[in-house]
Motif scaffolding. Structure first.
Motif, PDB file in Angstrom:
ATOM      1  N   PHE A 145      -1.334   1.983  -6.696  1.00  0.00           N
ATOM      2  CA  PHE A 145      -0.229   1.489  -7.504  1.00  0.00           C
ATOM      3  C   PHE A 145       0.818   0.777  -6.657  1.00  0.00           C
ATOM      4  O   PHE A 145       1.794   0.286  -7.188  1.00  0.00           O
ATOM      5  N   ARG A 202       3.965  -2.979  -7.953  1.00  0.00           N
ATOM      6  CA  ARG A 202       3.529  -1.970  -8.922  1.00  0.00           C
ATOM      7  C   ARG A 202       2.509  -2.605  -9.838  1.00  0.00           C
ATOM      8  O   ARG A 202       2.780  -3.600 -10.491  1.00  0.00           O
ATOM      9  N   LEU A 203       1.307  -2.013  -9.903  1.00  0.00           N
ATOM     10  CA  LEU A 203       0.213  -2.674 -10.592  1.00  0.00           C
ATOM     11  C   LEU A 203       0.033  -2.250 -12.033  1.00  0.00           C
ATOM     12  O   LEU A 203      -0.535  -2.987 -12.819  1.00  0.00           O
ATOM     13  N   ILE A 204       0.469  -1.050 -12.441  1.00  0.00           N
ATOM     14  CA  ILE A 204       0.278  -0.667 -13.835  1.00  0.00           C
ATOM     15  C   ILE A 204       1.297  -1.391 -14.685  1.00  0.00           C
ATOM     16  O   ILE A 204       2.491  -1.239 -14.482  1.00  0.00           O
ATOM     17  N   SER A 252      -6.411   0.109 -25.183  1.00  0.00           N
ATOM     18  CA  SER A 252      -5.199   0.877 -24.941  1.00  0.00           C
ATOM     19  C   SER A 252      -4.528   1.331 -26.224  1.00  0.00           C
ATOM     20  O   SER A 252      -3.890   2.377 -26.256  1.00  0.00           O
ATOM     21  N   ASP A 256      -9.144   0.583 -18.388  1.00  0.00           N
ATOM     22  CA  ASP A 256      -8.616   0.265 -17.067  1.00  0.00           C
ATOM     23  C   ASP A 256      -8.460  -1.243 -16.831  1.00  0.00           C
ATOM     24  O   ASP A 256      -7.978  -1.641 -15.771  1.00  0.00           O
ATOM     25  N   ARG A 304      -5.241  -2.850 -15.272  1.00  0.00           N
ATOM     26  CA  ARG A 304      -5.049  -2.592 -13.838  1.00  0.00           C
ATOM     27  C   ARG A 304      -6.068  -3.363 -12.999  1.00  0.00           C
ATOM     28  O   ARG A 304      -5.735  -3.924 -11.950  1.00  0.00           O
ATOM     29  N   ASP A 312      -5.049  -6.980 -12.789  1.00  0.00           N
ATOM     30  CA  ASP A 312      -3.960  -7.252 -11.860  1.00  0.00           C
ATOM     31  C   ASP A 312      -4.466  -7.284 -10.420  1.00  0.00           C
ATOM     32  O   ASP A 312      -4.042  -8.140  -9.617  1.00  0.00           O
ATOM     33  N   ILE A 313      -5.357  -6.385 -10.074  1.00  0.00           N
ATOM     34  CA  ILE A 313      -5.926  -6.378  -8.721  1.00  0.00           C
ATOM     35  C   ILE A 313      -6.677  -7.689  -8.456  1.00  0.00           C
ATOM     36  O   ILE A 313      -6.524  -8.321  -7.409  1.00  0.00           O
ATOM     37  N   LEU A 335      -9.385   3.551  -8.417  1.00  0.00           N
ATOM     38  CA  LEU A 335      -8.656   3.794  -9.655  1.00  0.00           C
ATOM     39  C   LEU A 335      -9.120   5.088 -10.306  1.00  0.00           C
ATOM     40  O   LEU A 335     -10.314   5.381 -10.332  1.00  0.00           O
TER      41      LEU A 335
END
Length: 457
Positions: free
Chosen positions: A5, A11-13, A129, A421, A424, A427-428, A456
């Motif tokens: 994270f 901050r990735l979330i 989600s 997921d 996240r 974003d990575i 993760l």
């Protein structure tokens, strides 16, 4: 959670996922109260739009959680809602949440509930989600004789929101990913829409040497994963995958690395301007809209802007071509398709009335009327999601044949991974693509991203 994270201090979330996860893992409270769906859905004869006759929900007011009111399709639907109210007696109050906070709002509303809204829209990536807060539609669809048969594969996949065979929402807005090009420049250089990526890159080199335009308006900013659109399309078209059947990253395979090298070549060879390493979708499409670029890869709906003489540079008038994205030689093209869904919140006490509005908005008849209405530029759109409309000669004649082009692209297109997921992971990957566009080594950067995704939890 683990150190993933804080990759390079970022901050990735996304905030929306953080809210949802906090609700799920919290030991405080039992979550929102789910209202029974079928007990709120009334029976009776229906009209030609599938709406119940006799106004059984007359006097009901429903609240619609939405955004992007200036989008021509959404603006047209809102303007036409008066017709829905006249038929049903149902009043619709629509929100217009800024897109920057919309994703957080819809995930929070579906996870926390509270009954503020009765129905909502969402982009495909966020389905897994928020599915905890929306009603499965299969039973009411069967009752009303509604199926997904008139939708292409990626739209049907998005409708499941990561479930195994359930329908959590109906496709409302969707588009294919296409190549737009300047027909006058292509004619001047004796070019045609490229069939392969090698051919396309040769065209970019020629345009660079023979014109003063950017050959390509690229987008490599990590903003909301927008730099992944072209990369995923190229990856899939070369037979590479993000993950194997067990969820392990496979984008470090030789095919994936070669594909990524080809993608990044557009920056390293100067086919797209250096500033595009920080461009998102809006920056890239604006460069094309203003006449500064010869090509751009983007969503099909942008044709509405590119052909709008009130928005586009004069030289674009009559000179915008649109085509499917190229393929790798000897391989089948596979494009990225994007879908917006609409559904009913399971905390609503007005689910029957909300279902009537979902049916009306997503009907092929309503969509066709919107696509044919060219009276007001603010509500003019050629975007359709029903196959029957995409193949309708009248709809195509009114929309520069874009619907049929989109249909053809969608037959080999794919949705993004329907995975909780994914935000996240996205974003990575977006950070990795941006770093490679700014000079990082492709192989090692992909391997580092794969290692981070494996951590993760």
């Amino acid at each position: 959670m683990r150190s993933m994270f804080r990759r390079r201090g970022r901050r990735l979330i996304p905030a929306a996922i953080a809210v949802a996860l906090a609700v799920v893992v919290s030991s405080c409270g039992s979550g929102p109260t789910t209202e029974d769906f079928m007990s709120q859905v009334k029976d009776g004869s229906v009209d030609e739009l599938g709406l119940l006759e006799g106004k059984p929900y007359d006097g009901t007011t429903i609240r619609f959680l939405t955004c992007c009111a200036s989008s021509p399709q959404f603006a047209s639907l809102k303007a036409r809602t008066a017709e829905f109210t006249e038929r049903t007696g149902i009043t619709v109050e629509s929100s217009n949440v800024p897109y920057a906070t919309f994703l957080q709002k819809i995930v929070a509303e579906s996870a926390i509930g509270g009954g503020t809204y009765d129905m909502l829209i969402w982009p495909d990536a966020w389905g897994p989600s928020l599915k905890v807060g929306v009603q499965p539609l299969d039973e009411v669809m069967a009752k009303d004789g509604i199926t997904l048969d008139d939708f292409s594969g990626p739209f049907r996949e998005a409708a499941a929101a990561g479930t195994d065979g359930q329908t959590m929402g109906l496709p409302l807005r969707g588009f294919s990913y296409n190549l737009f090009y300047r027909k006058d420049i292509y004619d001047q250089l004796g070019l045609e829409a490229p069939k392969t990526w090698d051919e396309y890159y040769q065209q970019l080199a020629l345009i660079k040497s023979k014109t003063d335009k950017y050959p390509l308006a690229g987008q490599f900013s990590r903003n909301s994963g927008q730099n992944l659109y072209t990369w995923l399309t190229m990856l899939w078209s070369n037979g590479a995958e993000l993950f194997d059947g067990d969820g392990n990253p496979t984008f470090t395979s030789p095919e994936a690395v070669a594909t990524t090298e080809k993608y990044i070549e557009s920056v390293r060879q100067g086919y797209t301007p250096p500033a595009s390493t920080n461009w998102g979708e809006t920056d890239a499409t604006t460069a094309f809209l203003k006449g500064n670029a010869a090509t751009v890869m983007t969503w099909s709906w942008h044709l509405d802007d590119f052909t709008n003489t009130g928005k586009a540079a004069p030289e674009l008038d009559g000179n915008v071509g649109v085509a499917a994205l190229p393929a790798f030689a000897g391989k089948t093209p596979s494009s990225y398709a994007y879908t917006w869904l609409t559904g009913v919140l399971n905390t609503s006490k007005n689910q029957g009335a909300a279902w009537e509005y979902v049916k009306w908005m997503t009907s092929a008849s309503t969509e066709r009327a919107v696509a044919l209405d060219k009276d007001n530029p603010a509500t003019t759109t050629g975007i359709t999601v029903h196959n029957s409309n995409m193949l309708d000669p009248e709809v195509n004649a009114a929309n520069k044949d874009l619907p049929e082009i989109q249909y053809e692209v969608l037959q080999s297109a794919r949705a993004i991974p329907m995975n909780l997921d994914w935000p996240r992971i996205m974003d990575i990957l977006a950070v990795a693509v941006n770093e490679m566009a700014n000079g990082a080594d492709v192989q090692s950067t992909l391997e580092s991203a794969a290692d981070e995704i494996k951590k993760l939890d």
